[in-house]
Scaffold this active site. Structure first.
Site, PDB file in Angstrom:
ATOM      1  N   HIS A 125     -82.701 107.479 -84.923  1.00  0.00           N
ATOM      2  CA  HIS A 125     -83.304 106.230 -85.405  1.00  0.00           C
ATOM      3  C   HIS A 125     -84.464 106.481 -86.371  1.00  0.00           C
ATOM      4  O   HIS A 125     -84.874 105.549 -87.069  1.00  0.00           O
ATOM      5  CB  HIS A 125     -83.824 105.386 -84.235  1.00  0.00           C
ATOM      6  CG  HIS A 125     -82.748 104.872 -83.337  1.00  0.00           C
ATOM      7  ND1 HIS A 125     -81.642 104.196 -83.797  1.00  0.00           N
ATOM      8  CD2 HIS A 125     -82.597 104.951 -81.983  1.00  0.00           C
ATOM      9  CE1 HIS A 125     -80.864 103.871 -82.779  1.00  0.00           C
ATOM     10  NE2 HIS A 125     -81.417 104.322 -81.664  1.00  0.00           N
ATOM     11  N   ASP A 161     -73.458 108.381 -80.074  1.00  0.00           N
ATOM     12  CA  ASP A 161     -74.451 107.638 -79.295  1.00  0.00           C
ATOM     13  C   ASP A 161     -74.064 106.158 -79.282  1.00  0.00           C
ATOM     14  O   ASP A 161     -73.422 105.669 -80.215  1.00  0.00           O
ATOM     15  CB  ASP A 161     -75.827 107.825 -79.947  1.00  0.00           C
ATOM     16  CG  ASP A 161     -76.966 107.307 -79.096  1.00  0.00           C
ATOM     17  OD1 ASP A 161     -77.632 108.122 -78.445  1.00  0.00           O
ATOM     18  OD2 ASP A 161     -77.211 106.078 -79.110  1.00  0.00           O
ATOM     19  N   HIS A 163     -75.946 103.661 -79.703  1.00  0.00           N
ATOM     20  CA  HIS A 163     -76.695 102.946 -80.727  1.00  0.00           C
ATOM     21  C   HIS A 163     -76.352 103.504 -82.111  1.00  0.00           C
ATOM     22  O   HIS A 163     -76.113 104.702 -82.260  1.00  0.00           O
ATOM     23  CB  HIS A 163     -78.205 103.090 -80.502  1.00  0.00           C
ATOM     24  CG  HIS A 163     -78.662 102.636 -79.155  1.00  0.00           C
ATOM     25  ND1 HIS A 163     -78.823 103.501 -78.088  1.00  0.00           N
ATOM     26  CD2 HIS A 163     -78.986 101.400 -78.703  1.00  0.00           C
ATOM     27  CE1 HIS A 163     -79.236 102.816 -77.033  1.00  0.00           C
ATOM     28  NE2 HIS A 163     -79.335 101.541 -77.370  1.00  0.00           N
ATOM     29  N   ASP A 248     -75.270 107.563 -73.890  1.00  0.00           N
ATOM     30  CA  ASP A 248     -75.592 106.231 -73.380  1.00  0.00           C
ATOM     31  C   ASP A 248     -74.445 105.235 -73.541  1.00  0.00           C
ATOM     32  O   ASP A 248     -74.606 104.055 -73.201  1.00  0.00           O
ATOM     33  CB  ASP A 248     -76.873 105.687 -74.019  1.00  0.00           C
ATOM     34  CG  ASP A 248     -77.043 106.059 -75.470  1.00  0.00           C
ATOM     35  OD1 ASP A 248     -76.089 106.603 -76.072  1.00  0.00           O
ATOM     36  OD2 ASP A 248     -78.128 105.827 -76.028  1.00  0.00           O
TER      37      ASP A 248
END
Length: 344
Positions: A125, A161, A163, A248
């Site tokens: 991120h 991931d 996200h 995740d």
């Protein structure tokens, strides 16, 4: 077959503290310690990382941001609503980025070289000029830029991931030499990663987003790998495969709503190892990202290490027994945007 997996792991991860109850908590580092110890006992090389240098970081991050982050050393700071530092965080983040760089050095030093970097904090991120979503430095972006600076012509980054890796996408979206591929829950944090985001300018076509509806299962990921990810990678022919390995999307994870099993992470990693074997003499780097259920994190990390350490084998996709068209829907949404650039 001799053990050929190298783990880049720091004993100091536990010093990167966060507020009580924060998902990026010290217990995650303890899981990584256990996994590293297990693989050391099995004969894997476990190597302590060196801090990333200013030269390595400045290929990716703005000078002003690097100065601002360095100024947090020795104190606690809140960088955004999700991202905090402790007095040791800057030093630990330097080791995380350095571990990714060191993993690249290992992979690029000869054929059949694979490295797993157990890093904390995560990185995908982090933008050029700001921290975000628990991430300080963009570890995989620093690693990819290091590989390019040291002779790799084309890098493929695959991010599974849950996200979307907004920072990694934005850093490379104009660059046709770095292919960024992401599977992620959508819509979800950070709100980027729609199917129509395919890169900009000369980098058009080299960003591949597969936004999956919440509740996706193993078969959905198998669908997007078979229909899009593997064909695009085969046509791109990278010199190095780098994986942003977040866990995740696991069915046990508390932050998201995907339903992947532990075996699915092994299958995705096996598919990508197969690409590395066919395209770049087995050179592959895996760098950890998210994963917030400790049991799922430990099992998934172990499954990935097992996949990287043994003989090359075809991916063994698990069967969930749940009917889902989410993978097909993601492929159908992406195809009109991506078909001008790749044969799908």
């Amino acid at each position: 077959m001799p053990m050929s997996l190298t783990l880049i792991h720091s004993e100091r991860f536990a010093e990167h503290q966060t507020p009580p109850g924060h998902p990026e908590r010290p217990e995650r580092a303890e899981v990584m310690d256990v996994v590293a110890g297990k693989w050391r006992s099995r004969g894997a090389d476990v190597v302590a990382p060196r801090p990333a240098t200013d030269a390595q970081l400045s290929r990716i991050h703005d000078a002003g941001y690097l100065r601002a982050l360095a100024a947090t050393a020795g104190r606690a700071a809140k960088l955004d609503p999700d991202t905090y530092t402790s007095p040791e965080s800057h030093e630990i983040a330097l080791l995380a980025a350095g571990a990714a760089v060191q993993a690249v050095d290992h992979a690029m030093s000869g054929p059949q070289r694979r490295a797993l970097a157990l890093v904390r904090p995560p990185g995908h991120h982090a933008e050029r000029d700001r921290a975000m979503g628990f991430c300080l430095f963009n570890n995989v972006a620093v690693a990819a830029a290091h590989a390019r600076a040291n002779g790799a012509s084309k890098i493929a980054i695959v991010d599974y991931d849950v996200h979307h890796g907004n920072g990694t996408q934005h850093i490379f979206e104009h660059d046709p030499n770095v292919l960024y591929v992401s599977t992620h829950q959508f819509p979800y944090y950070p709100g980027t990663g729609a199917a129509g985001e395919v890169g900009r300018g000369g980098g058009a076509g080299f960003t591949v987003n597969l936004p999956l509806e919440v509740g996706a299962v193993d078969e959905d990921y198998q669908t997007v790998f078979g229909a899009v990810i593997l064909p695009v990678l085969a046509q791109f022919v990278p010199d190095l495969v780098i994986v942003s390995a977040g866990f995740d999307a696991h069915e046990r994870d508390p932050l998201a709503g995907m339903r992947l099993s532990t075996d699915a992470f092994a299958a995705m990693t096996a598919e990508l190892r197969g690409v590395a074997e066919r395209c770049c003499r087995g050179r592959m780097v895996v760098v950890t990202e998210g994963g917030y259920d400790l049991q799922a994190l430990a099992a998934s990390l172990d499954a990935v290490a097992e996949t990287l350490s043994g003989a090359v084998a075809a991916a063994r996709w698990p069967t969930s027994g749940i009917e889902s068209g989410r993978g097909r829907a993601a492929v159908d949404a992406l195809r009109p945007h991506l078909s001008p650039f790749w044969r799908l």
